[in-house]
Structures are given as structure tokens and as C-alpha cells.
Design a protein around this motif. Sequence first.
Motif, PDB file in Angstrom:
ATOM      1  N   ASP A  14       3.334  -3.147  -6.111  1.00  0.00           N
ATOM      2  CA  ASP A  14       2.421  -2.265  -6.832  1.00  0.00           C
ATOM      3  C   ASP A  14       1.174  -3.045  -7.310  1.00  0.00           C
ATOM      4  O   ASP A  14       0.062  -2.573  -7.209  1.00  0.00           O
ATOM      5  CB  ASP A  14       3.150  -1.654  -8.031  1.00  0.00           C
ATOM      6  N   GLN A  15       1.379  -4.263  -7.790  1.00  0.00           N
ATOM      7  CA  GLN A  15       0.258  -5.074  -8.246  1.00  0.00           C
ATOM      8  C   GLN A  15      -0.647  -5.482  -7.083  1.00  0.00           C
ATOM      9  O   GLN A  15      -1.857  -5.529  -7.215  1.00  0.00           O
ATOM     10  CB  GLN A  15       0.771  -6.320  -8.984  1.00  0.00           C
ATOM     11  N   ASP A  60       3.667   6.796  -0.791  1.00  0.00           N
ATOM     12  CA  ASP A  60       2.565   7.551  -0.195  1.00  0.00           C
ATOM     13  C   ASP A  60       2.963   8.285   1.081  1.00  0.00           C
ATOM     14  O   ASP A  60       2.155   8.975   1.663  1.00  0.00           O
ATOM     15  CB  ASP A  60       1.404   6.608   0.145  1.00  0.00           C
ATOM     16  N   ASP A  61       4.178   8.128   1.531  1.00  0.00           N
ATOM     17  CA  ASP A  61       4.630   8.697   2.794  1.00  0.00           C
ATOM     18  C   ASP A  61       5.183  10.105   2.582  1.00  0.00           C
ATOM     19  O   ASP A  61       6.050  10.308   1.738  1.00  0.00           O
ATOM     20  CB  ASP A  61       5.710   7.800   3.383  1.00  0.00           C
ATOM     21  N   PHE A  62       4.729  11.069   3.351  1.00  0.00           N
ATOM     22  CA  PHE A  62       5.204  12.440   3.179  1.00  0.00           C
ATOM     23  C   PHE A  62       6.610  12.636   3.749  1.00  0.00           C
ATOM     24  O   PHE A  62       7.283  13.603   3.415  1.00  0.00           O
ATOM     25  CB  PHE A  62       4.236  13.447   3.813  1.00  0.00           C
ATOM     26  N   THR A  63       7.086  11.729   4.604  1.00  0.00           N
ATOM     27  CA  THR A  63       8.420  11.891   5.188  1.00  0.00           C
ATOM     28  C   THR A  63       9.535  11.488   4.236  1.00  0.00           C
ATOM     29  O   THR A  63      10.666  11.927   4.394  1.00  0.00           O
ATOM     30  CB  THR A  63       8.560  11.069   6.481  1.00  0.00           C
ATOM     31  N   TRP A  64       9.238  10.640   3.279  1.00  0.00           N
ATOM     32  CA  TRP A  64      10.209  10.248   2.256  1.00  0.00           C
ATOM     33  C   TRP A  64       9.422   9.816   1.035  1.00  0.00           C
ATOM     34  O   TRP A  64       8.689   8.838   1.071  1.00  0.00           O
ATOM     35  CB  TRP A  64      11.120   9.127   2.750  1.00  0.00           C
ATOM     36  N   LYS A  65       9.557  10.523  -0.050  1.00  0.00           N
ATOM     37  CA  LYS A  65       8.723  10.320  -1.239  1.00  0.00           C
ATOM     38  C   LYS A  65       9.238   9.255  -2.192  1.00  0.00           C
ATOM     39  O   LYS A  65       8.565   8.936  -3.164  1.00  0.00           O
ATOM     40  CB  LYS A  65       8.583  11.639  -2.008  1.00  0.00           C
ATOM     41  N   GLY A  66      10.422   8.699  -1.964  1.00  0.00           N
ATOM     42  CA  GLY A  66      10.980   7.725  -2.894  1.00  0.00           C
ATOM     43  C   GLY A  66      12.175   8.322  -3.594  1.00  0.00           C
ATOM     44  O   GLY A  66      12.920   9.100  -3.016  1.00  0.00           O
ATOM     45  N   GLY A  67      12.357   7.981  -4.869  1.00  0.00           N
ATOM     46  CA  GLY A  67      13.483   8.549  -5.590  1.00  0.00           C
ATOM     47  C   GLY A  67      13.808   7.796  -6.861  1.00  0.00           C
ATOM     48  O   GLY A  67      13.056   6.949  -7.334  1.00  0.00           O
ATOM     49  N   ARG A  68      14.986   8.125  -7.382  1.00  0.00           N
ATOM     50  CA  ARG A  68      15.500   7.529  -8.616  1.00  0.00           C
ATOM     51  C   ARG A  68      16.802   6.834  -8.246  1.00  0.00           C
ATOM     52  O   ARG A  68      17.712   7.474  -7.701  1.00  0.00           O
ATOM     53  CB  ARG A  68      15.742   8.644  -9.636  1.00  0.00           C
ATOM     54  N   PHE A  69      16.902   5.545  -8.558  1.00  0.00           N
ATOM     55  CA  PHE A  69      18.026   4.739  -8.123  1.00  0.00           C
ATOM     56  C   PHE A  69      18.679   4.048  -9.313  1.00  0.00           C
ATOM     57  O   PHE A  69      18.011   3.308 -10.039  1.00  0.00           O
ATOM     58  CB  PHE A  69      17.554   3.696  -7.098  1.00  0.00           C
ATOM     59  N   ALA A  70      19.973   4.280  -9.500  1.00  0.00           N
ATOM     60  CA  ALA A  70      20.731   3.679 -10.597  1.00  0.00           C
ATOM     61  C   ALA A  70      21.552   2.516 -10.055  1.00  0.00           C
ATOM     62  O   ALA A  70      22.228   2.644  -9.032  1.00  0.00           O
ATOM     63  CB  ALA A  70      21.640   4.712 -11.250  1.00  0.00           C
ATOM     64  N   PHE A  71      21.503   1.394 -10.761  1.00  0.00           N
ATOM     65  CA  PHE A  71      22.236   0.203 -10.371  1.00  0.00           C
ATOM     66  C   PHE A  71      23.394  -0.034 -11.335  1.00  0.00           C
ATOM     67  O   PHE A  71      23.394   0.487 -12.453  1.00  0.00           O
ATOM     68  CB  PHE A  71      21.290  -1.004 -10.350  1.00  0.00           C
ATOM     69  N   ALA A  72      24.369  -0.817 -10.906  1.00  0.00           N
ATOM     70  CA  ALA A  72      25.544  -1.069 -11.740  1.00  0.00           C
ATOM     71  C   ALA A  72      25.191  -1.848 -12.999  1.00  0.00           C
ATOM     72  O   ALA A  72      25.837  -1.683 -14.032  1.00  0.00           O
ATOM     73  CB  ALA A  72      26.612  -1.813 -10.939  1.00  0.00           C
ATOM     74  N   HIS A 120       0.802  -1.220   0.000  1.00  0.00           N
ATOM     75  CA  HIS A 120       0.000   0.000   0.000  1.00  0.00           C
ATOM     76  C   HIS A 120       0.840   1.279   0.000  1.00  0.00           C
ATOM     77  O   HIS A 120       0.298   2.366  -0.118  1.00  0.00           O
ATOM     78  CB  HIS A 120      -0.953   0.001   1.196  1.00  0.00           C
ATOM     79  N   ASP A 121       2.167   1.182   0.104  1.00  0.00           N
ATOM     80  CA  ASP A 121       3.027   2.362   0.166  1.00  0.00           C
ATOM     81  C   ASP A 121       3.400   2.933  -1.195  1.00  0.00           C
ATOM     82  O   ASP A 121       3.740   4.105  -1.296  1.00  0.00           O
ATOM     83  CB  ASP A 121       4.327   2.033   0.905  1.00  0.00           C
ATOM     84  N   ILE A 122       3.366   2.140  -2.248  1.00  0.00           N
ATOM     85  CA  ILE A 122       3.880   2.557  -3.551  1.00  0.00           C
ATOM     86  C   ILE A 122       2.785   3.235  -4.370  1.00  0.00           C
ATOM     87  O   ILE A 122       1.737   2.666  -4.607  1.00  0.00           O
ATOM     88  CB  ILE A 122       4.463   1.357  -4.310  1.00  0.00           C
ATOM     89  N   ARG A 123       3.075   4.470  -4.795  1.00  0.00           N
ATOM     90  CA  ARG A 123       2.128   5.231  -5.631  1.00  0.00           C
ATOM     91  C   ARG A 123       2.436   5.073  -7.106  1.00  0.00           C
ATOM     92  O   ARG A 123       1.521   5.006  -7.929  1.00  0.00           O
ATOM     93  CB  ARG A 123       2.176   6.711  -5.272  1.00  0.00           C
TER      94      ARG A 123
END
Length: 141
Positions: free
Chosen positions: A135-136, A107-119, A90-93
Motif C-alpha cells: 500500500d505504501q 482494484d481488480d473487478f474479478t476479486w475485490k479482496g475480503g476480510r480474513f481472520a487469523f488464529a 498497485h493492486d491494493i485500494r
Amino acid sequence: MSLPVLVVLVVVGIALSVAAVHFTGGTTTATLADADQALARFAEDFPDEKPGAVWLTADGHSAFLELAPLRCAIVQSIGDCFLTRIVAPHDIRALASEANVVSFKLDDFTWKGGRFAFADEAGARAVAAALRNHDQMRKAA
């Protein structure tokens, strides 16, 4: 005291304070050396959880840990400390992935997520798959 002298003193004082913070390590960003460090840091906050696979980002500032059932843990550097959290369905928008990059919003206002690059793309695909399962599950609920 004249106004120009006061302005100079304030500016010099602020500059010295900023320099002191910088040179004493206040502007460093924490990094994760390897999966074991990510597991150890996560275990400090969630000692009862038993993570599975661990995926580190290319810059070493974040790690994603597989948790059962249908949960994912995140260890993210914030300044010289780490933020740890468990992501439930339920956390993923929103979720998007392309090549070796995964982006998501929470969905959390304290940390909105981000963009993460992997090797590599394999790590990004694994994290995207783990988050996509969340998400599903959210859409099914």
C-alpha cells in the motif's frame, strides 16, 4: 395438465436437483490443511515463484505467501477450488487491520479482496505489514 400440477412438478424437480448437487459434494468449501498444501497449490499456478513465509487464516480457507520483491501471494478457496493470485503494490485500494483480522480491497473487478481472520495477532500483523508495504509503495508511485 393443470397449472397447479405443473407448478408442483417444477418445484419438486428443482428441489431434487439442488439436493443432488448438495449430496454429491457440490456445496463443499475447500480448506487448506497446512502451509505445505498452500505452497503446493500455489506452485501449480506459479511454478517459477519462490514463496517465503506462509500465513494461514483461522478457518483454513485462505493463505498468504510472502514473495520478493514487495509482492504477496494469496491462495483463497472458492467453492471446492482455489483461486491463486499475486498482489502487487498497485493492486491494493484499501487496507485495515484490527486484532487478528485483516481486511483489504483490490482494484481488480474479478476479486475485490475480503476480510480474513487469523488464529493469532502475530499472523494478522505479519500479513498486514506485508500488504501495508504494498500500500505504501502504491502511494509513493
